[in-house]
Design a protein around this motif. Structure first.
Motif, PDB file in Angstrom:
ATOM      1  N   ALA A 131      65.454 -27.089  78.696  1.00 44.40           N
ATOM      2  CA  ALA A 131      65.667 -27.079  80.148  1.00 44.40           C
ATOM      3  C   ALA A 131      66.583 -25.922  80.539  1.00 44.40           C
ATOM      4  O   ALA A 131      67.621 -25.696  79.908  1.00 44.40           O
ATOM      5  N   ASP A 133      69.052 -24.210  83.170  1.00 41.18           N
ATOM      6  CA  ASP A 133      70.022 -24.278  84.261  1.00 41.18           C
ATOM      7  C   ASP A 133      70.049 -25.637  84.961  1.00 41.18           C
ATOM      8  O   ASP A 133      69.215 -26.504  84.741  1.00 41.18           O
ATOM      9  N   TRP A 134      71.049 -25.810  85.824  1.00 42.62           N
ATOM     10  CA  TRP A 134      71.393 -27.137  86.332  1.00 42.62           C
ATOM     11  C   TRP A 134      70.255 -27.798  87.094  1.00 42.62           C
ATOM     12  O   TRP A 134      70.110 -29.022  87.039  1.00 42.62           O
ATOM     13  N   PHE A 137      68.293 -29.490  84.441  1.00 42.77           N
ATOM     14  CA  PHE A 137      68.956 -30.310  83.430  1.00 42.77           C
ATOM     15  C   PHE A 137      68.615 -31.792  83.586  1.00 42.77           C
ATOM     16  O   PHE A 137      68.430 -32.514  82.597  1.00 42.77           O
ATOM     17  N   ALA A 153      69.757 -27.373  76.250  1.00 42.30           N
ATOM     18  CA  ALA A 153      70.178 -27.015  77.601  1.00 42.30           C
ATOM     19  C   ALA A 153      70.511 -25.524  77.608  1.00 42.30           C
ATOM     20  O   ALA A 153      71.409 -25.090  76.890  1.00 42.30           O
ATOM     21  N   VAL A 155      71.882 -22.353  79.466  1.00 42.10           N
ATOM     22  CA  VAL A 155      72.776 -22.029  80.581  1.00 42.10           C
ATOM     23  C   VAL A 155      72.676 -20.535  80.905  1.00 42.10           C
ATOM     24  O   VAL A 155      73.070 -19.686  80.114  1.00 42.10           O
ATOM     25  N   GLU A 176      75.958 -29.961  85.585  1.00 50.52           N
ATOM     26  CA  GLU A 176      75.996 -29.014  84.458  1.00 50.52           C
ATOM     27  C   GLU A 176      76.662 -29.651  83.247  1.00 50.52           C
ATOM     28  O   GLU A 176      76.148 -29.574  82.117  1.00 50.52           O
ATOM     29  N   GLY A 179      74.558 -32.401  81.729  1.00 54.84           N
ATOM     30  CA  GLY A 179      73.397 -31.830  81.059  1.00 54.84           C
ATOM     31  C   GLY A 179      73.740 -31.291  79.689  1.00 54.84           C
ATOM     32  O   GLY A 179      73.005 -31.509  78.711  1.00 54.84           O
ATOM     33  N   MET A 180      74.858 -30.582  79.597  1.00 59.37           N
ATOM     34  CA  MET A 180      75.263 -30.008  78.309  1.00 59.37           C
ATOM     35  C   MET A 180      75.754 -31.081  77.345  1.00 59.37           C
ATOM     36  O   MET A 180      75.488 -31.017  76.146  1.00 59.37           O
ATOM     37  N   ALA A 183      72.684 -32.890  76.001  1.00 63.12           N
ATOM     38  CA  ALA A 183      71.777 -32.079  75.182  1.00 63.12           C
ATOM     39  C   ALA A 183      72.215 -32.104  73.722  1.00 63.12           C
ATOM     40  O   ALA A 183      73.386 -32.313  73.397  1.00 63.12           O
ATOM     41  N   VAL A 186      73.121 -26.361  72.988  1.00 60.99           N
ATOM     42  CA  VAL A 186      73.256 -25.577  74.212  1.00 60.99           C
ATOM     43  C   VAL A 186      73.061 -24.108  73.875  1.00 60.99           C
ATOM     44  O   VAL A 186      73.640 -23.608  72.901  1.00 60.99           O
TER      45      VAL A 186
END
Length: 415
Positions: A131, A133-134, A137, A153, A155, A176, A179-180, A183, A186
């Protein structure tokens, strides 16, 4: 007994935009990475929130909402830009007749809800979820929860970049961070970004793999093609200094304007071209007018494609004074088109360009000194271009894809 596979080759990837229907580097990065992964044997299912016309798709595309397509009268799809503010999204939504979620946050939440069904329907067709970016996510986390498969994830930018470190949207920051945290691994687009993730989000540094963005050099024609208008300016002895990017706090266009006023004290025939649009545009126009420099500036608006290539080729120097730049593809584009670059040290791309001039974004005096040196000394300019071009040739999407593919291999286990 379980063993690790050395060649996972099936990925469900969630993005938010895709060229030519993109407003920034996120779509460009997704396209470059996908094309390189596919060329290396990876099967990619690429999901977007809205249907858009994609010519010559490099992989299978899935559109999360095929029941509602927002278009203008001429059939142009609404851009669900990764760079729209909440207010800009509301304005854009009204222009396209409603739909798409009442807010940018609702649109992202709807995408996440649709992602679970997509992951369930295609569960036998992928091994890893990826995925970007936010805005994506939530979709990635929903797909992971639905299938139990590992999540990357990726970024490309953070709230600390978009706000220049000063204006943090806590809602986006929380998305954000979650999401990280949710995950399995990252990917950050630079060591610069990795440092932000460990410092401000508390992400374990062992979980993060920096992977620089790349460029497809073959897409840029070597011929020096310049528009008639620019030819006339050059024939009259003008030097051209270029800025390309969104006119937002993050990109530092105000530092570009401030440096321009002082560069003109040394090189009065210089013209400054600003290619981009954003919420700082009116302020910049006022600042230029107040300084009496309107005849020294060309505000070109949002430029892409052949027109942007022509600007790069025409310029004598490209300046990227970003306050916080996770990576920054535009310096690579500038160098591949034969124009030297002066870039902020607060950028990811500075990590992989040994032959770029660098400066702290706030150090306008040093920015001016280095810019004037390039404008005055053709030998320095040529050296920066020739050596910088070699730097760019090493910065490929295939190199990035190889790191990502190896990361996939560490995440996928086969019984």
């Amino acid at each position: 007994m379980t063993t690790q596979t050395n060649n996972p080759s099936r990925v469900l990837m969630f993005g938010w935009e895709y060229p030519p229907y993109n407003s920034g580097g996120l779509g460009v990065a997704c396209k470059g990475l996908i094309e390189a992964l596919v060329a290396d044997g990876v099967e990619v299912l690429f999901v977007l929130p809205k249907r858009i016309p994609v010519s010559n798709p490099p992989c299978r595309f899935i559109f999360a909402d095929d029941t509602e397509e927002l278009v203008t009268a001429d059939g142009t799809p609404m851009l669900l830009s990764a760079y729209l503010t909440a207010e800009e999204y509301r304005v854009r939504r009204r222009q396209y007749g409603g739909g798409g979620g009442a807010t940018i946050y609702e649109a992202a939440a709807r995408y996440a809800a649709q992602a679970a069904a997509i992951a369930r329907a295609h569960a036998d067709e992928f091994d890893v979820i990826h995925a970007h970016d936010w805005l994506s996510f939530g979709a990635g986390l929903a797909a992971k929860e639905e299938t139990g498969k590992p999540l990357v994830a990726h970024v490309h930018a953070t709230e600390f970049d978009r706000g220049g470190g000063n204006q943090i949207n806590e809602y986006i920051y929380d998305i954000e961070r979650r999401g990280m945290e949710g995950a399995d691994r990252v990917v950050s687009v630079s060591q610069f970004t990795k440092n932000i993730l460990t410092t401000y989000y508390g992400i374990d540094e062992r979980k993060i793999l920096p992977v620089h963005n790349g460029i497809n050099a073959a897409e840029y024609a070597p011929e020096k093609v310049i528009t008639d208008r620019v030819v006339r300016l050059k024939e009259h002895g003008h030097k051209i200094v270029l800025f390309v990017g969104r006119l937002t706090l993050q990109k530092g266009p105000d530092y570009f304007v401030e440096s321009a006023a002082r560069i003109l004290e040394h090189e009065p025939s210089t013209l400054f071209v600003v290619a981009g649009s954003g919420d700082m545009q009116q302020r910049l126009l006022r600042d230029v007018a107040a300084a009496g420099l309107s005849n020294k500036f060309i505000f070109a608006g949002f430029v892409r494609g052949a027109e942007l290539v022509q600007l790069y080729k025409a310029a004598d120097l490209y300046i990227m004074p970003s306050v916080s730049e996770p990576f920054g593809i535009t310096p690579l584009e500038s160098l591949i088109n034969g124009t030297p670059v002066l870039i902020s040290k607060q950028s990811g791309v500075s990590e992989c360009l040994a032959n770029a001039l660098t400066v702290d974004f706030w150090d306008v005096e040093e920015m001016v000194n280095k810019a004037v040196s390039v404008l005055r000394h053709p030998g320095l300019r040529n050296t920066l271009v020739q050596n910088g071009y070699q730097d760019v040739l090493r910065q490929t999407w295939h190199a990035a894809a190889d790191k990502v593919k190896q990361l996939y291999a560490t995440m996928v286990q086969v019984t």
